[in-house]
Design an enzyme around this catalytic site. Structure first.
Site, PDB file in Angstrom:
ATOM      1  N   SER A 126      -1.543  10.473   6.480  1.00  0.00           N
ATOM      2  CA  SER A 126      -2.757  10.551   7.966  1.00  0.00           C
ATOM      3  C   SER A 126      -1.902   9.191   8.404  1.00  0.00           C
ATOM      4  CB  SER A 126      -3.314   9.129   7.731  1.00  0.00           C
ATOM      5  OG  SER A 126      -4.408   8.821   8.167  1.00  0.00           O
ATOM      6  N   TYR A 182      -7.092   2.551   2.915  1.00  0.00           N
ATOM      7  CA  TYR A 182      -7.175   4.141   3.374  1.00  0.00           C
ATOM      8  C   TYR A 182      -5.313   4.185   3.560  1.00  0.00           C
ATOM      9  CZ  TYR A 182      -7.016   8.453   4.954  1.00  0.00           C
ATOM     10  OH  TYR A 182      -7.247   9.629   5.502  1.00  0.00           O
TER      11      TYR A 182
END
Length: 258
Positions: free
Chosen positions: A40, A65
């Site tokens: 990501s 995350y």
């Protein structure tokens, strides 16, 4: 995503770190020739670079995350080192498009503006994201599968950012409706800016994004209108999920899967 990981980090430790490790363990045991996984752009944290490069140090994540995705990249290198497993990690930059996640801004804004329901604008609207249309991401994934590397990390993005205010204006243009906005403070874990340096992916994968952001929003708004204008779908209560401003879309996941 970023905000819910602050509320419940264990979900991301389980799904991202444990899930990816289990898949790599099975891959080396069964002789998989090429392992490609999703990382990501969140790993870049609060980078102040004009373009985020794979050469940057990304050891200061600002959300669980992001930390979980960075952990996957580190574990991936370990599996390459120990077992010579060919691995490619792809740092996705804010993927959107038809059948996208209902909790992500592109789908949620199109949904809520279309219905005349209030949307939440976090900050003054100057924050910018490199939004990448799903067709371009799929092209990058296929190219990564077809081109085996020992261990590489690639950015997959559009290579240019769009400010939040411009994003909302484009949603208004392509839904034909005026947004009802509630201005909210910046959220913990969010970063003010993302923009991918895709030169490495261009050079080694032949990757190049082809869909401009406005065209992607136009296609997504058209898909939404075609998919839901004739459907009788229950609208769920407009509430703040997890206390983090993640108001749910009215579209049920079971509808998306059908």
């Amino acid at each position: 995503g970023v905000r819910p990981s602050i509320q419940d980090p264990y979900v991301y430790i389980h799904s991202n770190i444990e899930g990816t490790t289990r898949l790599m363990e099975l891959s080396h045991k069964f002789g998989v020739k090429n392992f490609v996984f999703a990382s990501s752009s969140s790993v870049y944290g609060g980078s102040t670079s004009t373009y985020f490069s794979e050469e940057e140090a990304v050891d200061r994540p600002v959300s669980p995350y992001a930390a979980s995705k960075k952990a996957c990249e580190l574990l991936a290198y370990t599996y390459h080192h120990l077992y010579k497993l060919n691995i490619t990690g792809l740092r996705f930059f804010t993927v959107y498009g038809p059948r996208g996640r209902p909790d992500m801004a592109p789908f949620k804004f199109i949904d809520r503006v279309s219905r005349g329901v209030e949307i939440q604008q976090f900050g003054d609207g100057t924050s910018s994201r490199d939004y990448t249309y799903i067709d371009d991401i799929v092209d990058g994934i296929v190219r990564s599968i077809d081109r085996r590397h020992k261990y590489e990390i690639f950015n997959l993005g559009k290579g240019s950012g769009t400010a939040l205010k411009e994003f909302i204006a484009l949603v208004e243009k392509h839904t034909g409706k005026k947004a009802v906005k509630k201005i909210m403070p910046d959220q913990p874990g969010d970063v003010p800016y993302t923009c991918a340096d895709v030169s490495k992916a261009r050079r080694m994968l032949g990757y190049e994004s082809k869909v401009p952001f406005e065209e992607g929003i136009r296609r997504t708004a058209k898909w939404y209108k075609d998919a839901y204008s004739k459907m009788d779908v229950d609208i769920c209560p407009e509430m703040q999920a997890n206390g983090l401003g993640r108001a749910p879309s009215f579209v049920q996941l079971s509808t998306l899967a059908s």
